[in-house]
Scaffold this active site. Structure first.
Site, PDB file in Angstrom:
ATOM      1  N   ASP A   1      16.034 -19.705   4.213  1.00  0.00           N
ATOM      2  CA  ASP A   1      17.247 -20.114   3.506  1.00  0.00           C
ATOM      3  C   ASP A   1      17.620 -21.550   3.870  1.00  0.00           C
ATOM      4  OD1 ASP A   1      17.397 -17.546   2.580  1.00  0.00           O
ATOM      5  OD2 ASP A   1      18.906 -16.911   4.041  1.00  0.00           O
TER       6      ASP A   1
ATOM      7  N   HIS B   1      23.533  -9.968   6.320  1.00  0.00           N
ATOM      8  CA  HIS B   1      22.949 -11.196   5.810  1.00  0.00           C
ATOM      9  C   HIS B   1      22.972 -11.222   4.271  1.00  0.00           C
ATOM     10  CE1 HIS B   1      19.938 -14.547   6.107  1.00  0.00           C
ATOM     11  NE2 HIS B   1      19.652 -14.115   4.887  1.00  0.00           N
ATOM     12  N   GLU B   2      22.494 -10.157   3.678  1.00  0.00           N
ATOM     13  CA  GLU B   2      22.427 -10.128   2.209  1.00  0.00           C
ATOM     14  C   GLU B   2      23.822 -10.070   1.588  1.00  0.00           C
ATOM     15  OE1 GLU B   2      19.744 -10.890   0.743  1.00  0.00           O
ATOM     16  OE2 GLU B   2      18.472 -10.677   2.521  1.00  0.00           O
TER      17      GLU B   2
ATOM     18  N   PRO C   1       0.816  -1.203   0.000  1.00  0.00           N
ATOM     19  CA  PRO C   1       0.000   0.000   0.000  1.00  0.00           C
ATOM     20  C   PRO C   1       0.861   1.270   0.000  1.00  0.00           C
ATOM     21  CG  PRO C   1      -0.085  -1.107   2.140  1.00  0.00           C
ATOM     22  CD  PRO C   1       0.652  -2.007   1.211  1.00  0.00           C
ATOM     23  N   GLY C   2       0.416   2.252  -0.757  1.00  0.00           N
ATOM     24  CA  GLY C   2       1.065   3.556  -0.721  1.00  0.00           C
ATOM     25  C   GLY C   2       2.370   3.677  -1.470  1.00  0.00           C
TER      26      GLY C   2
ATOM     27  N   THR D   1      -1.335   3.577  -7.923  1.00  0.00           N
ATOM     28  CA  THR D   1      -2.360   4.430  -8.523  1.00  0.00           C
ATOM     29  C   THR D   1      -1.708   5.611  -9.233  1.00  0.00           C
ATOM     30  OG1 THR D   1      -3.730   3.845  -6.634  1.00  0.00           O
ATOM     31  CG2 THR D   1      -4.523   5.611  -8.043  1.00  0.00           C
TER      32      THR D   1
ATOM     33  N   HIS E   1      25.128 -13.542   1.336  1.00  0.00           N
ATOM     34  CA  HIS E   1      24.613 -14.240   0.153  1.00  0.00           C
ATOM     35  C   HIS E   1      25.367 -13.782  -1.097  1.00  0.00           C
ATOM     36  CE1 HIS E   1      21.225 -16.242   1.926  1.00  0.00           C
ATOM     37  NE2 HIS E   1      20.547 -15.146   2.214  1.00  0.00           N
TER      38      HIS E   1
HETATM   39  P1  ADP Z   1      -1.020   2.788  -3.996  1.00  0.00           P
HETATM   40  O1  ADP Z   1      -1.990   2.913  -5.123  1.00  0.00           O
HETATM   41  O2  ADP Z   1       0.184   1.992  -4.345  1.00  0.00           O
HETATM   42  O3  ADP Z   1      -1.620   2.355  -2.711  1.00  0.00           O
HETATM   43  P2  ADP Z   1      -0.898   5.601  -4.333  1.00  0.00           P
HETATM   44  O4  ADP Z   1      -0.518   5.684  -5.733  1.00  0.00           O
HETATM   45  O5  ADP Z   1      -2.335   5.806  -4.018  1.00  0.00           O
HETATM   46  O6  ADP Z   1      -0.442   4.235  -3.702  1.00  0.00           O
HETATM   47  O7  ADP Z   1      -0.009   6.602  -3.497  1.00  0.00           O
HETATM   48  C1  ADP Z   1      -0.554   7.447  -2.524  1.00  0.00           C
HETATM   49  C2  ADP Z   1       0.156   8.774  -2.529  1.00  0.00           C
HETATM   50  O8  ADP Z   1       1.495   8.614  -2.070  1.00  0.00           O
HETATM   51  C3  ADP Z   1       0.283   9.380  -3.900  1.00  0.00           C
HETATM   52  O9  ADP Z   1      -0.843  10.125  -4.224  1.00  0.00           O
HETATM   53  C4  ADP Z   1       1.515  10.255  -3.748  1.00  0.00           C
HETATM   54  O10 ADP Z   1       1.194  11.474  -3.153  1.00  0.00           O
HETATM   55  C5  ADP Z   1       2.362   9.478  -2.782  1.00  0.00           C
HETATM   56  N1  ADP Z   1       3.364   8.657  -3.477  1.00  0.00           N
HETATM   57  C6  ADP Z   1       3.462   7.323  -3.450  1.00  0.00           C
HETATM   58  N2  ADP Z   1       4.511   6.905  -4.187  1.00  0.00           N
HETATM   59  C7  ADP Z   1       5.068   8.004  -4.722  1.00  0.00           C
HETATM   60  C8  ADP Z   1       6.185   8.224  -5.595  1.00  0.00           C
HETATM   61  N3  ADP Z   1       6.928   7.214  -6.079  1.00  0.00           N
HETATM   62  N4  ADP Z   1       6.471   9.492  -5.933  1.00  0.00           N
HETATM   63  C9  ADP Z   1       5.732  10.512  -5.465  1.00  0.00           C
HETATM   64  N5  ADP Z   1       4.694  10.367  -4.650  1.00  0.00           N
HETATM   65  C10 ADP Z   1       4.343   9.137  -4.251  1.00  0.00           C
HETATM   66 ZN    ZN Z   2      18.776 -15.049   3.322  1.00  0.00          ZN
END
Ligand code: ADP
Ligand code: ZN
Length: 661
Positions: free
Chosen positions: A522, A445-446, A224-225, A229, A449
């Site tokens: 692993d 760890h990485e 998420p986030g 989108t 590897h």
């Molecule tokens: P997802 O759809 O993956 O849950 P969103 O696209 O809704 O995440 O992201 C939510 C907000 O977080 C975006 O509107 C933006 O403001 C910010 N954000 C997330 N990733 C980025 C990024 N790579 N660059 C700039 N802003 C980002």
């Molecule tokens: Zn490992």
């Protein structure tokens, strides 16, 4: 696109009812109540009274003694008695009078009197104002309840009123986002992967003429986030095409059949406006595989919607420039039917940002915020390892709010720190941020590897090392590129794989003098490899050439399942001993190598700690420098010429993509 006037065109026919829901409601209720009264309403007690007693012209409340008198003097002809009331009708020369009085509890003298005077009497059931009212209100209440229930649901799901039902078209709006790739910071790899789509949407003619098959569906995978989108909107923005955005869950909470109808409308609209993009957020809500969603009696609505989606995607030809982008953070639960060719046959990973990525994202969101001179975004990025873009955007907003609250003109670094602290406190439960101690462990760890992979003959080369957590399970990862397109492994390559798997834990032990739980998977994989060598491939002395297990393709061809075959207790014991012993031997050897290269490991850890993502080339140059410095013979295993050429080709492809942009 999707402006109010285009909406109106779609529902001329029920404009009136749409605009006057209250009038509709009143008419509807009256009709229902009339019907109710005709069929059920005659049971009401007050009606019964007036029917049985005839239509009295006058009603008069009298005392009980007066009633007794009236009976004795034969002035009443009919009497009705309830627990609390007595009603009597007197009919004199056609002038009917209804007398009412209160019954006297426990008084039994009335009945003998009535019998004596030969007056007919019956009982009646009580009807007071409350039951009377209730009898009238009940149908009303039921109608209201049903109405509000549906109206609420429809509103929530479709953003329209109840009578927008079956007319979902008007509710699917598109927009033309202004979002550009520059607004999506840090996600370089993901951006490169969707560049081709932008080009196709911009110049569909070129591709159609060539007869090229363009992907119809692309799955954006990431937590998420992270900006899934945002990336989808940027694709639409760059290509300057309409963007239809829906959430998978919004299809499900509606009546059966509506979800499927909505999918149909959605595609119809998108095709009409082609070239265009359909974005389905949370596609797992409809695309969950039957197995993953449990056998809860099935979910017809979900299944119908999913089938409609698949049918729509299969339905339009490769030359219709409509691209469906879908987002999910759980690709593993999706129905495999979704991933078939011609559907979502492409996955684009949208990762959490690494250090530089976070700096870039902070820069994007800091635009328009007034900053104090002491602002250091790199420091903020350093403190926010493991956070996604949305978290970073929140932090900047929070900092601005904090500055505003204390009535400052600019946002200071102190505000930033406080905002970071708040964000991290809020996220602590989800443990999405990696703390510095964990980050260090994962880096060692990485590196373990990666180094083992580079100095072990037969091991796959490292292409990327990362300590940015991906998903919930992995804290970091080391990506290996196979040397060739391989369908077969030699014995020494399998042992090399075991070594590489052991490298992570070995590094923790050698450099941190302590081991963590991070290596669990692993060790399991290393054990499995050795087990297969013994049981399946005849690569040990334990069982010789005897195959102890039969490999069987599972029904759907996904992964192989094994059926254990009978083998003796003795072999079983020997096998366990063999696995244990070889794991120990290899572990010791790996530890020795890591100790030998400890300087290289330390350099790698430092770089990894700083940048969070490093490339295979970074790893190799660190090792090379270390070997030179110490006058060691090079253990870096050679990359064959063949592979070098392939890598060159890859590099030029990336360059070509960048030119497109
Ligand atoms: P997802 O759809 O993956 O849950 P969103 O696209 O809704 O995440 O992201 C939510 C907000 O977080 C975006 O509107 C933006 O403001 C910010 N954000 C997330 N990733 C980025 C990024 N790579 N660059 C700039 N802003 C980002
Ligand atoms: Zn490992």
């Amino acid at each position: 696109m999707g402006t109010p006037d285009s909406n109106d065109k779609n529902n001329n026919n029920n404009n009136f009812f749409n605009k006057n829901p209250l009038i509709t409601f009143v008419i509807f209720s009256i009709v229902v109540i009339v019907i109710f009264k005709i069929f059920v309403g005659s049971g009401s007690s007050s009606n019964m009274l007036s029917q049985s007693l005839g239509s009295a012209q006058k009603t008069e409340a009298i005392t009980y003694s007066r009633l007794l008198n009236l009976i004795k003097t034969k002035q009443v002809q009919k009497v009705e008695i309830s627990n609390t009331m007595i009603k009597a009708v007197s009919d004199q020369n056609g002038a009917k009078i209804l007398y009412t009085t209160r019954a006297i509890p426990g008084d039994n003298s009335l009945y003998p009197l009535l019998n004596k005077e030969h007056i007919t009497y019956t009982g009646f059931s009580e009807s007071n104002w409350f039951t009377e009212m209730f009898g009238w209100m009940l149908p009303f209440l039921i109608i209201m309840g049903i109405w509000m229930f549906f109206a609420g649901r429809m509103q929530k799901n479709m953003g329209g009123g109840i009578l927008g039902m079956g007319n979902s078209k008007k509710l699917i709006n598109s927009e033309k986002p202004n979002t550009k790739f520059d607004d999506v910071a840090g996600a370089q790899e993901a951006k490169e992967e969707v560049l081709e789509i932008v080009d196709f949407l911009k110049y569909p003619g070129r591709y159609v003429e060539l007869g090229a098959k363009i992907p119809k569906g692309v799955l954006l995978v990431g937590g998420p986030g992270v900006g899934k989108t945002l990336l989808a909107r940027a694709v639409a923005g760059e290509a300057e095409v309409p963007f239809f955005s829906v959430s998978g869950s919004s299809f499900i909470e509606m009546f059966v059949g509506v979800g499927a109808a909505r999918v149909r409308d959605l595609f119809e609209q998108a095709k009409k406006d082609a070239p265009s993009i359909i974005f389905i957020d949370e596609i797992d809500a409809i695309g969950k595989s039957r197995a993953a969603s449990g056998m809860m009696g099935g979910n017809d609505e979900r299944e119908q919607t999913l089938n409609q989606l698949l049918a729509e995607m299969d339905g339009f030809g490769a030359n219709v420039p409509v691209i469906v982008l879908a987002a999910t953070n759980r690709p593993e639960v999706l129905d495999s039917a979704l991933m078939r060719p011609g559907r979502f046959d492409r996955q684009v990973l949208v990762d959490k940002p690494d250090f530089e990525g976070r700096v870039e994202i902070l820069k994007v969101h800091i635009k328009g915020v007034k900053l104090a001179d002491d602002i250091d975004l790199r420091e903020v990025a350093r403190l926010t390892a493991g956070l996604a873009g949305a978290d970073l955007a929140n932090i900047i907003n929070e900092a601005a709010l904090l500055a505003g609250r204390s009535n400052k003109k600019t946002v200071s670094q102190g505000d930033m720190y406080e905002a970071v602290e708040r964000a991290i406190a809020g996220l602590a439960k989800k443990s999405r941020r990696i703390n510095p101690k964990e980050k260090k462990i994962v880096a060692y760890h990485e590196s373990g590897h990666a180094l083992t992979a580079e100095i072990t003959k037969g091991a796959k080369k490292v292409s990327k090392v990362s300590i940015v957590p991906r998903g919930l399970a992995a804290l970091g990862y080391t990506l290996n590129t196979p040397e060739e397109n391989k369908f077969m492994a030699q014995k020494h390559e399998l042992w090399a794989e075991v070594d590489v798997l052991l490298g992570g834990r070995a590094a923790e032990e050698v450099f941190l003098k302590e081991i963590s739980t991070g290596a669990g998977n692993d060790l399991e994989r290393a054990t499995d490899i050795i087990k297969s060598m013994v049981q399946l491939y005849g690569m040990s002395d334990v069982a010789g050439l005897m195959v102890l297990e039969k490999q069987r393709q599972s029904f759907l061809g996904q992964g192989a399942t094994q059926t254990p075959r009978e083998f003796s207790e003795k072999i079983s014991e020997e096998m366990d001993e063999f696995i244990k012993q070889s794991l120990n031997e290899h572990y010791e050897m790996v530890k020795e190598n890591l100790t030998l290269y400890s300087g290289a490991i330390e350099n790698m850890v430092a770089l990894l700690y700083d940048k969070e993502n490093i490339t295979g080339d970074d790893v190799r140059s660190i090792i090379e420098a270390f070997e030179k410095e110490n006058g060691m013979p090079s253990k870096l295993s050679e990359v064959s010429d063949n592979i070098k050429d392939e890598l060159k080709e890859d590099a030029s492809m990336v360059k070509h993509d960048k030119e497109l942009k």
